[in-house]
Design a protein around this motif. Structure first.
Motif, short mmCIF file in Angstrom:
data_model
loop_
_atom_site.label_atom_id
_atom_site.label_comp_id
_atom_site.label_asym_id
_atom_site.label_seq_id
_atom_site.Cartn_x
_atom_site.Cartn_y
_atom_site.Cartn_z
N ILE A 63 -3.54 -0.50 4.49
CA ILE A 63 -2.09 -0.28 4.64
C ILE A 63 -1.84 0.66 5.81
O ILE A 63 -0.95 0.43 6.63
CB ILE A 63 -1.49 0.33 3.35
N GLU A 64 -2.63 1.70 5.91
CA GLU A 64 -2.47 2.66 7.00
C GLU A 64 -2.70 2.00 8.37
O GLU A 64 -1.95 2.21 9.31
CB GLU A 64 -3.43 3.84 6.80
N ARG A 65 -3.77 1.17 8.47
CA ARG A 65 -4.04 0.46 9.72
C ARG A 65 -2.90 -0.48 10.08
O ARG A 65 -2.48 -0.54 11.23
CB ARG A 65 -5.34 -0.35 9.62
N LEU A 66 -2.41 -1.21 9.11
CA LEU A 66 -1.33 -2.16 9.34
C LEU A 66 -0.07 -1.42 9.77
O LEU A 66 0.62 -1.84 10.69
CB LEU A 66 -1.06 -2.97 8.07
N ARG A 67 0.23 -0.33 9.15
CA ARG A 67 1.43 0.45 9.46
C ARG A 67 1.37 1.04 10.86
O ARG A 67 2.35 1.06 11.58
CB ARG A 67 1.59 1.56 8.43
N SER A 68 0.20 1.51 11.28
CA SER A 68 0.10 2.17 12.58
C SER A 68 -0.09 1.22 13.74
O SER A 68 0.44 1.45 14.81
CB SER A 68 -1.02 3.22 12.55
N LYS A 69 -0.87 0.15 13.57
CA LYS A 69 -1.19 -0.73 14.69
C LYS A 69 -0.81 -2.18 14.46
O LYS A 69 -0.96 -2.99 15.36
CB LYS A 69 -2.68 -0.68 14.99
N ALA A 70 -0.37 -2.54 13.30
CA ALA A 70 -0.06 -3.93 12.92
C ALA A 70 -1.27 -4.84 13.11
O ALA A 70 -1.14 -6.01 13.40
CB ALA A 70 1.15 -4.46 13.68
N ILE A 71 -2.47 -4.28 12.98
CA ILE A 71 -3.70 -5.05 13.05
C ILE A 71 -4.51 -4.74 11.80
O ILE A 71 -4.85 -3.58 11.54
CB ILE A 71 -4.54 -4.70 14.31
N CYS A 72 -4.79 -5.80 11.06
CA CYS A 72 -5.54 -5.60 9.83
C CYS A 72 -6.30 -6.88 9.49
O CYS A 72 -6.12 -7.45 8.42
CB CYS A 72 -4.59 -5.20 8.71
N ALA A 73 -7.11 -7.35 10.42
CA ALA A 73 -7.90 -8.56 10.19
C ALA A 73 -8.93 -8.28 9.10
O ALA A 73 -9.48 -7.19 9.01
CB ALA A 73 -8.59 -8.98 11.48
N ASP A 74 -9.16 -9.27 8.24
CA ASP A 74 -10.16 -9.20 7.17
C ASP A 74 -9.87 -8.12 6.12
O ASP A 74 -10.75 -7.74 5.37
CB ASP A 74 -11.57 -8.98 7.73
N CYS A 75 -8.66 -7.61 6.07
CA CYS A 75 -8.40 -6.54 5.12
C CYS A 75 -7.89 -7.07 3.79
O CYS A 75 -7.50 -8.21 3.66
CB CYS A 75 -7.42 -5.52 5.71
N ASP A 76 -7.89 -6.21 2.79
CA ASP A 76 -7.45 -6.56 1.44
C ASP A 76 -6.12 -5.87 1.15
O ASP A 76 -6.07 -4.66 1.00
CB ASP A 76 -8.51 -6.13 0.42
N LEU A 77 -5.06 -6.67 1.09
CA LEU A 77 -3.74 -6.16 0.74
C LEU A 77 -3.23 -6.86 -0.52
O LEU A 77 -2.03 -6.90 -0.78
CB LEU A 77 -2.76 -6.38 1.90
N SER A 78 -4.14 -7.42 -1.29
CA SER A 78 -3.76 -8.19 -2.47
C SER A 78 -2.92 -7.36 -3.43
O SER A 78 -3.25 -6.22 -3.72
CB SER A 78 -5.00 -8.74 -3.18
N GLY A 79 -1.81 -7.93 -3.87
CA GLY A 79 -0.94 -7.28 -4.83
C GLY A 79 -0.02 -6.22 -4.26
O GLY A 79 0.79 -5.67 -4.99
N ALA A 80 -0.09 -5.94 -2.97
CA ALA A 80 0.76 -4.90 -2.38
C ALA A 80 2.21 -5.38 -2.32
O ALA A 80 2.48 -6.56 -2.18
CB ALA A 80 0.28 -4.55 -0.98
N SER A 81 3.14 -4.45 -2.43
CA SER A 81 4.55 -4.76 -2.30
C SER A 81 5.03 -4.28 -0.95
O SER A 81 5.03 -3.09 -0.67
CB SER A 81 5.35 -4.07 -3.42
N MET A 82 5.40 -5.23 -0.10
CA MET A 82 5.84 -4.90 1.26
C MET A 82 7.18 -5.58 1.56
O MET A 82 7.42 -6.07 2.65
CB MET A 82 4.77 -5.32 2.26
#
Length: 187
Positions: free
Chosen positions: A32-51
């Motif tokens: 979440i932190e990587r996505l928020r700061s750089k909008a890059i999150c390849a291969d990451c797990d965000l399952s179940g997150a509320s965005m």
């Protein structure tokens, strides 16, 4: 241990303020932190997150696990979601114009009233997905799986033909030449 708890609280605050809240702890807080700061999150797990309502145009989420994620009304125009797992995701009202969803798993996802104009859905699975009222004008739909998908009221480019082929039988989605809305004989 204390530093980890502080970091978890900071990221949880970021989630609550910037990306919505979630009751699931399945996702990776660092992702979440990587996505928020750089909008890059390849291969990451965000399952179940509320965005809900997130602003992520151009985000890179290739091969990401987005199972059951809530991205309702999110702006993900031109995002790269190729080969991402979005099964069961809530994407109603989301803007995914010109997004790369090639090879993505969108089975049982809710894409009602989503905008997918110009999106690349080649080789994607939309089995059981809800696309009621979605805009798919100019979308690339080569070898897309649509078995059990609900396309009622979806908008395609004038003259578009979607041959479901092996994915769901011999059904065809067409606009008639008089410019009337398409007739869909479900897969």
């Amino acid at each position: 241990m204390v530093g980890g708890r502080i970091k978890q609280r900071i990221v949880s605050t970021v989630l609550a303020v910037g990306l919505g809240t979630s009751y699931s702890t399945a996702f990776d807080l660092d992702a979440i932190e990587r996505l928020r700061s750089k909008a890059i999150c390849a291969d990451c797990d965000l399952s179940g997150a509320s965005m809900t309502g997130s602003y992520l145009p151009g985000a890179i989420l290739t091969n990401a696990n987005l199972t059951g994620v809530d991205l309702k009304e999110a702006n993900m125009n031109r995002a790269d979601l190729s080969r991402a797992n979005l099964s069961g995701a809530e994407l109603s009202g989301a803007s995914l114009n010109y997004a790369n969803l090639s090879g993505a798993n969108l089975s049982n996802a809710n894409l009602s009233k989503a905008s997918l104009s110009g999106a690349n859905l080649s080789n994607a699975s939309l089995s059981g997905a809800v696309l009621t009222g979605a805009s798919l004008r100019g979308a690339r739909l080569a070898r897309v799986q649509l078995s059990g998908a609900n396309l009622e009221g979806s908008k395609f480019a004038f003259g578009a033909k979607l041959r479901c082929g092996a994915a769901c039988g011999r059904e065809t989605l067409q606009h008639n030449n008089a410019g009337r809305p398409h007739r869909y004989r479900g897969c």
